[in-house]
Design an enzyme around this catalytic site. Structure first.
Site, PDB file in Angstrom:
ATOM      1  N   VAL A  95     -30.259  73.754  59.370  1.00  0.00           N
ATOM      2  CA  VAL A  95     -30.449  74.998  60.117  1.00  0.00           C
ATOM      3  C   VAL A  95     -31.753  74.974  60.895  1.00  0.00           C
ATOM      4  O   VAL A  95     -32.679  74.231  60.563  1.00  0.00           O
ATOM      5  CB  VAL A  95     -30.427  76.236  59.181  1.00  0.00           C
ATOM      6  CG1 VAL A  95     -29.123  76.334  58.426  1.00  0.00           C
ATOM      7  CG2 VAL A  95     -31.585  76.217  58.214  1.00  0.00           C
ATOM      8  N   CYS A  96     -31.786  75.789  61.940  1.00  0.00           N
ATOM      9  CA  CYS A  96     -33.004  76.036  62.702  1.00  0.00           C
ATOM     10  C   CYS A  96     -32.926  77.481  63.191  1.00  0.00           C
ATOM     11  O   CYS A  96     -32.146  78.271  62.664  1.00  0.00           O
ATOM     12  CB  CYS A  96     -33.140  75.036  63.853  1.00  0.00           C
ATOM     13  SG  CYS A  96     -31.891  75.207  65.133  1.00  0.00           S
ATOM     14  N   ALA A  97     -33.665  77.818  64.210  1.00  0.00           N
ATOM     15  CA  ALA A  97     -33.666  79.200  64.694  1.00  0.00           C
ATOM     16  C   ALA A  97     -32.370  79.571  65.399  1.00  0.00           C
ATOM     17  O   ALA A  97     -31.801  80.630  65.161  1.00  0.00           O
ATOM     18  CB  ALA A  97     -34.857  79.431  65.629  1.00  0.00           C
ATOM     19  N   GLY A 126     -29.800  76.896  66.434  1.00  0.00           N
ATOM     20  CA  GLY A 126     -28.763  75.877  66.305  1.00  0.00           C
ATOM     21  C   GLY A 126     -29.030  74.623  67.126  1.00  0.00           C
ATOM     22  O   GLY A 126     -28.441  73.582  66.862  1.00  0.00           O
ATOM     23  N   THR A 177     -30.684  80.576  62.026  1.00  0.00           N
ATOM     24  CA  THR A 177     -31.137  81.690  61.191  1.00  0.00           C
ATOM     25  C   THR A 177     -31.084  83.012  61.953  1.00  0.00           C
ATOM     26  O   THR A 177     -30.987  84.068  61.337  1.00  0.00           O
ATOM     27  CB  THR A 177     -32.565  81.458  60.657  1.00  0.00           C
ATOM     28  OG1 THR A 177     -33.434  81.211  61.757  1.00  0.00           O
ATOM     29  CG2 THR A 177     -32.616  80.307  59.685  1.00  0.00           C
TER      30      THR A 177
END
Length: 192
Positions: free
Chosen positions: A65-67, A69, A93
């Protein structure tokens, strides 16, 4: 070209107990709120910890995951090139939190205030554009090329869904984990 496996936030929430979640954002972004149980391994550290991630993938499913995608998709491609299967969270996220799902945050005393990578990129890009325009007006017109270069970089970033400026900013000391933080994360990853 590698086909990416994606999980929607609801799918990820249902399977959270069986997933090893790796958050590839900077430590400051991670501290601002992350998926419960996620381990912070910044994107620029991925190659360094590949053996531990490979071992974790052999024991179960990995969700990156990241902020938004974009970085997690990049990470999944890099892992796939090394024979490690991982899924990415659709929308990152941001989508997780937008659906009303909880984010974990460390205790206030453990958090050092760091802006999100997106905010850091906007500040840096905007500052460089203004600097190029001001120097171009008052020093020499050639300085306007700085503004043009930043604009070209932003267009390239949008077209390729990558961000060179974010990659550079991620190397700044406040965006990097201390060795003790990464070592603790790796110990947690090995224990899963």
């Amino acid at each position: 070209m590698t086909t990416l496996t994606t999980l929607a936030p609801d799918q990820a929430r249902e399977r959270l107990h069986e997933l090893t979640v790796i958050d590839v954002r900077t430590p400051g972004e991670y501290a601002g709120g992350h998926i419960p149980g996620a381990l912070n391994i910044p994107l620029d550290q991925l190659d360094r910890v590949l053996p531990e991630i490979r071992d974790a993938a052999e024991r179960g499913s990995i969700l990156v995951v990241c902020a938004s995608g974009a970085r997690s998709e990049n990470a999944c491609r890099r892992l796939a090139e090394q024979g490690v299967r991982a899924a990415t969270l659709t929308g990152g996220t941001g989508a997780w939190a937008a659906g009303g799902r909880a984010l974990e945050r460390p205790a206030a005393r453990e958090v050092r205030p760091v802006w999100s990578m997106d905010r850091q990129v906007r500040l840096t890009a905007g500052s460089l554009v203004l600097l190029g325009l001001a120097l171009g007006e008052f020093v020499h017109p050639a300085f306007r090329l700085l503004s043009a270069g930043v604009a070209g970089g932003l267009v390239f970033s949008a077209v390729t869904n990558t961000c060179g400026m974010a990659a550079l900013l991620a190397k700044l000391p406040y965006n990097r984990p201390g060795d003790d933080g990464l070592d603790a994360t790796l110990a947690r990853l090995r224990d899963r």
